[in-house]
Design an enzyme around this catalytic site. Structure first.
Site, mmCIF file in Angstrom:
data_model
loop_
_atom_site.group_PDB
_atom_site.id
_atom_site.type_symbol
_atom_site.label_atom_id
_atom_site.label_comp_id
_atom_site.label_asym_id
_atom_site.label_seq_id
_atom_site.Cartn_x
_atom_site.Cartn_y
_atom_site.Cartn_z
ATOM 1 N N GLU A 187 0.826 -1.216 0.000
ATOM 2 C CA GLU A 187 0.000 0.000 0.000
ATOM 3 C C GLU A 187 0.856 1.261 0.000
ATOM 4 O O GLU A 187 0.526 2.247 -0.643
ATOM 5 C CB GLU A 187 -0.960 0.009 1.202
ATOM 6 C CG GLU A 187 -2.138 -0.945 1.059
ATOM 7 C CD GLU A 187 -3.042 -0.619 -0.131
ATOM 8 O OE1 GLU A 187 -3.092 0.557 -0.548
ATOM 9 O OE2 GLU A 187 -3.672 -1.539 -0.678
ATOM 10 N N TYR A 236 -6.517 6.841 4.057
ATOM 11 C CA TYR A 236 -6.746 5.816 3.032
ATOM 12 C C TYR A 236 -5.951 4.542 3.339
ATOM 13 O O TYR A 236 -6.483 3.435 3.345
ATOM 14 C CB TYR A 236 -6.382 6.335 1.631
ATOM 15 C CG TYR A 236 -6.304 5.179 0.659
ATOM 16 C CD1 TYR A 236 -7.469 4.633 0.150
ATOM 17 C CD2 TYR A 236 -5.087 4.582 0.336
ATOM 18 C CE1 TYR A 236 -7.428 3.510 -0.679
ATOM 19 C CE2 TYR A 236 -5.033 3.466 -0.484
ATOM 20 C CZ TYR A 236 -6.205 2.951 -0.985
ATOM 21 O OH TYR A 236 -6.159 1.836 -1.789
ATOM 22 N N ASP A 253 -9.708 4.806 -3.123
ATOM 23 C CA ASP A 253 -8.617 5.357 -3.952
ATOM 24 C C ASP A 253 -9.196 5.898 -5.260
ATOM 25 O O ASP A 253 -10.421 5.950 -5.428
ATOM 26 C CB ASP A 253 -7.547 4.272 -4.207
ATOM 27 C CG ASP A 253 -8.068 3.145 -5.095
ATOM 28 O OD1 ASP A 253 -9.259 3.166 -5.463
ATOM 29 O OD2 ASP A 253 -7.272 2.255 -5.436
ATOM 30 N N CYS A 259 -18.982 -5.649 -16.867
ATOM 31 C CA CYS A 259 -19.030 -5.185 -15.471
ATOM 32 C C CYS A 259 -20.144 -5.891 -14.697
ATOM 33 O O CYS A 259 -21.275 -5.961 -15.163
ATOM 34 C CB CYS A 259 -19.265 -3.671 -15.460
ATOM 35 S SG CYS A 259 -19.468 -3.011 -13.798
HETATM 36 S S1 SF4 Z 1 -21.345 -0.218 -15.745
HETATM 37 FE FE1 SF4 Z 1 -19.628 0.757 -16.731
HETATM 38 S S2 SF4 Z 1 -19.518 2.824 -15.856
HETATM 39 FE FE2 SF4 Z 1 -20.843 1.599 -14.531
HETATM 40 S S3 SF4 Z 1 -19.468 0.856 -12.941
HETATM 41 FE FE3 SF4 Z 1 -19.560 -0.733 -14.518
HETATM 42 S S4 SF4 Z 1 -17.852 -0.298 -15.919
HETATM 43 FE FE4 SF4 Z 1 -18.185 1.516 -14.635
#
Ligand code: SF4
Length: 373
Positions: free
Chosen positions: A55, A138, A156, A225
């Site tokens: 870190e 942090y 971060d 994501c």
């Molecule tokens: S959907 Fe896209 S903008 Fe939203 S957190 Fe996930 S990667 Fe980031």
């Protein structure tokens, strides 16, 4: 329904339903976590020394650069006791090239305190960690969560980006920090089924990894994501405007001269004062670094050395950007006869052993420029 209204409604509905985020995030982390030298395999208890060392190194420096330094430190000093017994000079030498050298001095000071005052064991609370040199809010939160499972979320730059997009935080940084901190804490996972251990550290590292590999500053890979069904910025299609930032202030350019003086195969160097910028590091003699420095005045600050017939000004300048200001150095070279004595406070070092000196990057550039390397 007008499209702007549809987008607004979509944004509202995704913010209302965030309960699944921590679980989705941890499930993604279990499959896609980055393999990093300081991370142990899943299920193994984190070592506070490794977490702390990584870190500190990762403050202001990227993962790729830190990797080899981390391995080098660990091979030389296997625990905080060993590091606490090392000399500051040795630590600075090993740190050379990693930049932001106050971190190295604090690293050493912290190891000394942990060894002397805590029996070689890191405190296991954020408060206790913050009392140590070089550990701010942090870093304390990161160590507390990752090494000790404390239910806290270190925030971060990567996490700021993910969270500000997820919730479309309109307030600019740095004012938005407390709000982002609060929102980030809603992403902390629960304890692990089976052993009941906190997964706070994994939640934090999951967000760090997500920010580093998927929710990148440009062109985030939203399709990959785990939180994409529930991200306000994605729903609106304006991911890249987050995090909002207040306009940046840039430092004023400073200028100066650096003197690369050789005596055969040796170079004249000195050690910078312990306190201040690049404290305790090795440098070639330089003039003052001033905003209104002119070349003639800078050259007058050359070290007084017998045998310098004339200075050779190297073509071009060396530029370097520090956190608060950019720097431009004109490089002058000279060679002196064998047996020329070093001025007070300076010393000759063999060019072949320069790599053993605690040379900051700006000085590496100056020396390379002056010696034509
Ligand atoms: S959907 Fe896209 S903008 Fe939203 S957190 Fe996930 S990667 Fe980031």
């Amino acid at each position: 329904m007008p499209s702007s209204l549809a987008t607004k409604n979509r944004a509202q509905s995704v913010t209302e339903d965030g309960a699944a985020r921590p679980t989705l995030l941890l499930a993604w982390y279990d499959r896609h976590r980055r393999r990093l030298p300081w991370r142990l395999p899943p299920g193994e208890a984190a070592d506070p020394y490794r977490v702390w060392l990584s870190e500190i190194m990762l403050q202001q420096t990227g993962v790729k650069t830190v990797g080899p330094y981390f391995e080098k430190f660990l091979a030389r000093w296997r625990d905080v006791e060993a590091l606490g017994r090392a000399s500051l000079d040795d630590v600075l030498r090993m740190w050379a090239g990693l930049g932001y050298y106050s971190r190295a001095r604090n690293l050493h000071a912290c190891a000394v305190v942990v060894r002397r005052d805590h029996g070689g064991v890191f405190p296991d609370t954020e408060e206790g960690l913050r009392s140590l040199p070089g550990i701010g809010p942090y870093t304390a939160a990161a160590i507390a969560a990752i090494a000790f499972g404390c239910r806290t979320m270190p925030v971060d730059g990567n996490i700021e980006r993910v969270v500000s997009r997820l919730f479309a935080v309109e307030q600019p940084l740095p004012q938005a920090k407390p709000l982002i901190q609060k929102l980030a804490a809603t992403l902390l996972g629960d304890t692990r089924a089976g052993d009941g251990k906190s997964r706070a550290g994994d939640s934090a590292q999951a967000l760090m990894d997500l920010g580093a590999s998927i929710c990148t500053p440009k062109k985030p890979a939203c399709a990959l994501c785990p939180l994409n069904d529930d991200c306000v910025a994605r729903a609106r299609g304006d991911q890249e405007i987050f995090p909002r930032k207040a306009p940046k202030k840039t430092g004023t350019l400073r200028r100066g001269a650096a003197f690369v003086i050789t005596r055969g195969d040796e170079l004249l160097v000195r050690t910078r004062p312990e306190k201040g910028l690049l404290g305790g590091m090795t440098e070639v003699p330089t003039s003052d670094w001033l905003t209104a420095q002119d070349d003639k005045a800078a050259l007058k600050q050359a070290p007084a050395l017998k045998g310098v017939a004339r200075w050779h000004r190297q073509a071009g300048v060396v530029t370097h950007v520090f956190t608060h200001f950019p720097l431009e150095l004109v490089v002058h070279t000279a060679s002196v006869p064998a047996r020329a004595r070093a001025p007070e406070g300076m010393r000759w070092v063999p060019i072949a052993t320069l790599r053993d000196e605690a040379l900051p990057n700006v000085m590496r550039k100056v020396i390379a420029h002056g010696l034509g390397l």
